[in-house]
Design a protein around this motif. Sequence first.
Motif, short mmCIF file in Angstrom:
data_model
loop_
_atom_site.label_atom_id
_atom_site.label_comp_id
_atom_site.label_asym_id
_atom_site.label_seq_id
_atom_site.Cartn_x
_atom_site.Cartn_y
_atom_site.Cartn_z
N LEU A 1 0.87 -1.18 0.00
CA LEU A 1 0.00 0.00 0.00
C LEU A 1 0.91 1.24 0.00
CD1 LEU A 1 -2.89 1.12 0.26
CD2 LEU A 1 -2.71 0.80 2.73
N PRO A 2 1.01 1.94 -1.13
CA PRO A 2 1.92 3.08 -1.22
C PRO A 2 1.56 4.19 -0.23
CG PRO A 2 0.86 2.61 -3.36
CD PRO A 2 0.23 1.71 -2.35
N GLU A 3 2.56 4.94 0.19
CA GLU A 3 2.36 5.92 1.26
C GLU A 3 1.25 6.93 0.97
OE1 GLU A 3 5.85 7.61 2.95
OE2 GLU A 3 4.61 8.60 4.47
N ASN A 4 1.21 7.48 -0.25
CA ASN A 4 0.19 8.51 -0.51
C ASN A 4 -1.22 7.95 -0.43
OD1 ASN A 4 0.70 7.04 -2.82
ND2 ASN A 4 0.41 8.77 -4.22
N ARG A 5 -1.38 6.73 -0.92
CA ARG A 5 -2.68 6.08 -0.86
C ARG A 5 -3.05 5.75 0.59
NH1 ARG A 5 -7.45 5.57 -2.04
NH2 ARG A 5 -8.35 3.52 -2.32
N TYR A 6 -2.05 5.31 1.33
CA TYR A 6 -2.22 5.00 2.76
C TYR A 6 -2.73 6.24 3.50
CZ TYR A 6 -0.59 3.71 7.53
OH TYR A 6 -0.48 3.44 8.87
N MET A 7 -2.09 7.37 3.23
CA MET A 7 -2.47 8.62 3.90
C MET A 7 -3.90 9.01 3.55
SD MET A 7 0.09 9.55 5.76
CE MET A 7 0.02 11.32 6.08
N GLN A 8 -4.21 8.85 2.26
CA GLN A 8 -5.56 9.16 1.78
C GLN A 8 -6.61 8.31 2.50
OE1 GLN A 8 -5.93 7.89 -2.27
NE2 GLN A 8 -5.89 9.99 -3.06
N LEU A 9 -6.32 7.02 2.62
CA LEU A 9 -7.26 6.10 3.26
C LEU A 9 -7.41 6.41 4.74
CD1 LEU A 9 -6.08 2.90 1.37
CD2 LEU A 9 -8.43 3.74 1.35
N LEU A 10 -6.31 6.78 5.38
CA LEU A 10 -6.40 7.12 6.81
C LEU A 10 -7.32 8.32 7.01
CD1 LEU A 10 -2.81 6.70 8.36
CD2 LEU A 10 -4.61 5.02 8.09
N SER A 11 -7.17 9.35 6.15
CA SER A 11 -8.03 10.53 6.31
C SER A 11 -9.48 10.18 6.08
CB SER A 11 -7.70 11.66 5.33
OG SER A 11 -6.36 11.80 5.19
N GLU A 12 -9.73 9.33 5.09
CA GLU A 12 -11.11 8.95 4.82
C GLU A 12 -11.69 8.15 5.98
OE1 GLU A 12 -13.19 10.04 2.67
OE2 GLU A 12 -14.81 8.61 3.08
N LEU A 13 -10.87 7.28 6.55
CA LEU A 13 -11.35 6.45 7.67
C LEU A 13 -11.81 7.33 8.83
CD1 LEU A 13 -11.75 3.50 8.48
CD2 LEU A 13 -9.41 3.48 9.37
N GLU A 14 -11.10 8.43 9.02
CA GLU A 14 -11.46 9.34 10.10
C GLU A 14 -12.83 9.99 9.91
OE1 GLU A 14 -7.69 11.12 12.48
OE2 GLU A 14 -8.51 12.42 10.92
N THR A 15 -13.32 10.03 8.69
CA THR A 15 -14.62 10.67 8.44
C THR A 15 -15.79 9.71 8.64
OG1 THR A 15 -14.82 10.09 6.09
CG2 THR A 15 -13.53 12.07 6.60
N ILE A 16 -15.49 8.43 8.85
CA ILE A 16 -16.56 7.43 8.91
C ILE A 16 -17.59 7.70 10.02
CG2 ILE A 16 -17.06 4.95 9.29
CD1 ILE A 16 -16.16 5.59 6.41
N PRO A 17 -17.17 8.04 11.24
CA PRO A 17 -18.20 8.31 12.25
C PRO A 17 -19.22 9.37 11.80
CG PRO A 17 -16.07 8.08 13.31
CD PRO A 17 -15.81 8.07 11.82
N SER A 18 -18.76 10.43 11.14
CA SER A 18 -19.72 11.46 10.72
C SER A 18 -20.59 10.96 9.56
CB SER A 18 -19.02 12.76 10.38
OG SER A 18 -18.24 12.57 9.22
N LYS A 19 -20.06 10.07 8.75
CA LYS A 19 -20.88 9.51 7.67
C LYS A 19 -21.93 8.54 8.20
CE LYS A 19 -17.76 10.73 4.06
NZ LYS A 19 -16.77 10.43 3.03
#
Length: 366
Positions: free
Chosen positions: A183-201
């Motif tokens: 999992l390349p670093e930039n994609r990893y970072m992107q996924l981490l930020s998205e994961l953080e939005t899950i509670p509000s979704k």
Amino acid sequence: EKGGYEHFMLKEINEQPRSIADCMRGRLDAKNGRLVLGGFRDYMNKFQNADRIIITACGTSWHAGLVAEYLFEEFARIPVEVEYASEFRYRNPVVNERDFIIAISQSGETADTLAAIELAKSKGATIFGVCNVVGSSIPRATHAGSYTHAGPEIGVASTKAFTAQISVLTMMALKLGYQRGTLPENRYMQLLSELETIPSKVEKALQLNDKIKEIAAEFKDARNFLYLGRGYNFPVALEGALKLKEISYIHAEGYPAAEMKHGPIALIDEEMPVVFIATKDSSYEKVVSNIQEVKARKGKIIAVVTEGDTTVRHMADHVIEIPETEEAFVPLVAVVPLQQLSYHIAVMRGCNVDQPRNLAKSVTVE
Ligand code: M6R
């Protein structure tokens, strides 16, 4: 103790934005690209070099395991097998010291899961637990583990424990993928930020409650239900069907949408409600053609779709629009309206939602 809710199940469904956030608290820090899971860190080396991962569980926890299969294979590129604990323990499975076993259990007391762990341990495998109840038997029997921190779950139908299990397993898969370089670093970072939005979704998805109540009123007398989804949404279909069966006593089946034509399509007529999970993802077009096949046979279509979808709106009898997220995280959001649907149908049928007949919260006998 029900916090103003009529049932524990409803309280627990509504707690999910918080329970998912609690599960990620102190573990996920997207801004700094940090993801730390205590028990997991100590076994990272072993995990990274595992030949394969075997996930074992029962019921809803087994469904979380199926989601994890997709997550681990996509992000960490390690082959995964998902096994019902009851089957695994009795069929003389091929297991050795290079295998990594993940046992998932809300209660931490499920007899079959515990026995599967003991068996794999005796063959030298490393066992990792994903459990909710702190200090229960399974965490004590495993080498390491991560708690789900969802808080006590009282309703027999598992809801917030399921989304917390998936949250832990998602964090594990992302971390492992990053460490292994799959999992390349930039994609990893992107996924981490998205994961953080899950509670509000999830919070947003919960607001669909009134709409779902209307759908429930229309279908509460149905004798059967089909739930269909593909990819990450296939386990969501299984989970939606299990929720309906256990608390409303309506017969329901979950299937991968593509399997429909290999049998279940024969069941479809104007009396068959079919719940599709048809979010905008890599299999969207294919699911849309499955919807058309059901429509052509006059099945009633209830579709969970991505916000703003106009295609499915024209085909379905009802659409439930959920916020858009990464394909891999959709189960966390998409399962919520299915929990609500089963809850409202069961209440309208006068069923004992929190303590359905014949079921116990933890199954401590085989
Ligand atoms: O406590 P566990 O997660 O090990 O329990 C496994 C199953 O018994 C459990 O998920 C069961 O299927 C639930 N009633 C589902 O809602």
